[in-house]
Design a protein around this motif. Structure first.
Motif, short mmCIF file in Angstrom:
data_model
loop_
_atom_site.label_atom_id
_atom_site.label_comp_id
_atom_site.label_asym_id
_atom_site.label_seq_id
_atom_site.Cartn_x
_atom_site.Cartn_y
_atom_site.Cartn_z
N LEU A 1 0.90 -1.54 -0.22
CA LEU A 1 -0.31 -0.16 0.20
C LEU A 1 0.76 0.98 -0.50
O LEU A 1 1.62 1.54 0.05
CB LEU A 1 -0.69 -0.02 1.36
CG LEU A 1 -2.53 -0.65 1.13
CD1 LEU A 1 -2.72 -1.01 2.60
CD2 LEU A 1 -3.25 -1.34 0.16
N CYS A 2 0.32 2.34 -0.32
CA CYS A 2 0.94 3.97 -0.77
C CYS A 2 0.96 3.99 0.81
O CYS A 2 0.00 4.27 1.52
CB CYS A 2 0.77 4.64 -1.43
SG CYS A 2 1.03 6.37 -1.19
N GLU A 3 2.17 3.42 1.39
CA GLU A 3 2.51 5.14 2.75
C GLU A 3 1.70 6.81 3.09
O GLU A 3 1.43 6.65 3.94
CB GLU A 3 4.51 4.80 2.92
CG GLU A 3 4.92 3.57 3.01
CD GLU A 3 6.21 3.72 3.49
OE1 GLU A 3 6.50 4.40 5.00
OE2 GLU A 3 7.04 2.97 2.25
N LYS A 4 2.35 7.41 1.86
CA LYS A 4 1.68 8.29 2.11
C LYS A 4 -0.35 8.32 1.85
O LYS A 4 -0.31 9.11 2.63
CB LYS A 4 2.03 9.58 0.84
CG LYS A 4 2.58 10.08 1.15
CD LYS A 4 2.93 11.22 -0.39
CE LYS A 4 5.25 12.04 0.21
NZ LYS A 4 5.15 12.94 1.26
N CYS A 5 -0.49 7.56 0.93
CA CYS A 5 -1.68 7.75 1.03
C CYS A 5 -2.63 7.00 2.04
O CYS A 5 -3.09 7.36 2.58
CB CYS A 5 -1.99 7.00 -0.40
SG CYS A 5 -2.22 7.70 -1.49
N ARG A 6 -2.10 6.24 2.57
CA ARG A 6 -1.97 5.75 3.80
C ARG A 6 -1.74 6.20 5.08
O ARG A 6 -2.72 6.33 6.09
CB ARG A 6 -1.59 4.18 4.46
CG ARG A 6 -2.44 2.89 4.88
CD ARG A 6 -1.44 2.18 5.41
NE ARG A 6 -0.26 2.12 5.87
CZ ARG A 6 0.57 1.50 6.38
NH1 ARG A 6 0.58 0.23 5.69
NH2 ARG A 6 2.08 1.80 6.94
N LEU B 1 5.32 4.04 -2.92
CA LEU B 1 4.28 4.85 -3.32
C LEU B 1 3.56 4.32 -4.46
O LEU B 1 3.84 3.44 -5.20
CB LEU B 1 4.58 6.10 -3.60
CG LEU B 1 5.49 6.81 -2.53
CD1 LEU B 1 6.70 7.94 -3.18
CD2 LEU B 1 5.04 7.37 -1.46
N CYS B 2 1.98 4.75 -4.22
CA CYS B 2 1.83 4.78 -5.96
C CYS B 2 1.93 6.10 -5.86
O CYS B 2 3.05 7.11 -6.34
CB CYS B 2 0.21 5.10 -5.32
SG CYS B 2 -0.18 7.25 -5.05
N ARG B 3 1.19 5.72 -7.94
CA ARG B 3 1.91 6.59 -8.79
C ARG B 3 1.70 8.15 -8.61
O ARG B 3 3.01 8.47 -9.22
CB ARG B 3 1.76 6.29 -10.04
CG ARG B 3 2.94 5.18 -11.21
CD ARG B 3 1.50 4.95 -12.34
NE ARG B 3 2.00 3.96 -12.50
CZ ARG B 3 3.21 3.30 -12.61
NH1 ARG B 3 3.97 4.26 -13.88
NH2 ARG B 3 3.76 1.69 -13.08
N SER B 4 0.72 8.28 -7.95
CA SER B 4 0.88 10.28 -8.49
C SER B 4 1.36 10.27 -7.67
O SER B 4 2.00 11.25 -7.14
CB SER B 4 -1.44 9.90 -8.43
OG SER B 4 -1.26 10.01 -6.60
N CYS B 5 1.31 9.67 -6.03
CA CYS B 5 2.30 10.10 -4.74
C CYS B 5 3.60 10.50 -5.20
O CYS B 5 4.27 11.11 -4.97
CB CYS B 5 1.77 9.68 -3.45
SG CYS B 5 0.66 9.91 -2.60
N HIS B 6 4.11 9.36 -6.15
CA HIS B 6 5.80 9.38 -6.63
C HIS B 6 5.49 10.69 -7.36
O HIS B 6 7.14 11.84 -7.32
CB HIS B 6 5.46 8.40 -7.39
CG HIS B 6 7.45 7.58 -7.42
ND1 HIS B 6 8.14 7.98 -8.50
CD2 HIS B 6 8.70 8.28 -6.62
CE1 HIS B 6 9.23 7.60 -8.85
NE2 HIS B 6 9.58 8.19 -7.32
ZN LIG Z 1 0.00 7.79 -3.34
#
Ligand SMILES: [Zn+2]
Ligand SMILES: [Zn+2]
Length: 81
Positions: free
Chosen positions: A7-12, A49-54
């Motif tokens: 899972l994306c750490e930032k989104c989480r 990270l997910c693509r958009s956070c990256h």
């Molecule tokens: Zn994310």
């Protein structure tokens, strides 16, 4: 990725469940850092990270390093960069 359950750490941290797609290196991999195992493989330097956070992380770093953009508004109210 596995340690973060993919899972994306930032989104989480924002309460969102989004699959991670990229392992980001907080200190970037560059010719002078690639042979440093603490940077290339160090646990603390990695972030799932997910693509958009990256993209957002890199865009923010890019914007930080360049001079601010100037904006103006044309006669129709459109923003001109
Ligand atoms: Zn994310
Ligand atoms: Zn990255």
């Amino acid at each position: 990725m596995k340690s973060q359950s993919n899972l994306c750490e930032k989104c989480r941290s924002a309460g969102l469940i989004v699959p991670a797609e990229i392992v980001h290196h907080k200190v970037h991999i560059e010719p002078n850092t690639i042979n440093d195992p603490n940077i290339a493989l160090g646990w603390d330097n990695l972030q799932a990270l997910c693509r958009s956070c990256h993209a957002a992380v890199h865009e923010a770093e890019y914007n930080k390093n360049k001079t601010p953009s100037r904006y103006s508004i044309d006669e129709n109210g459109n923003v001109i960069i």
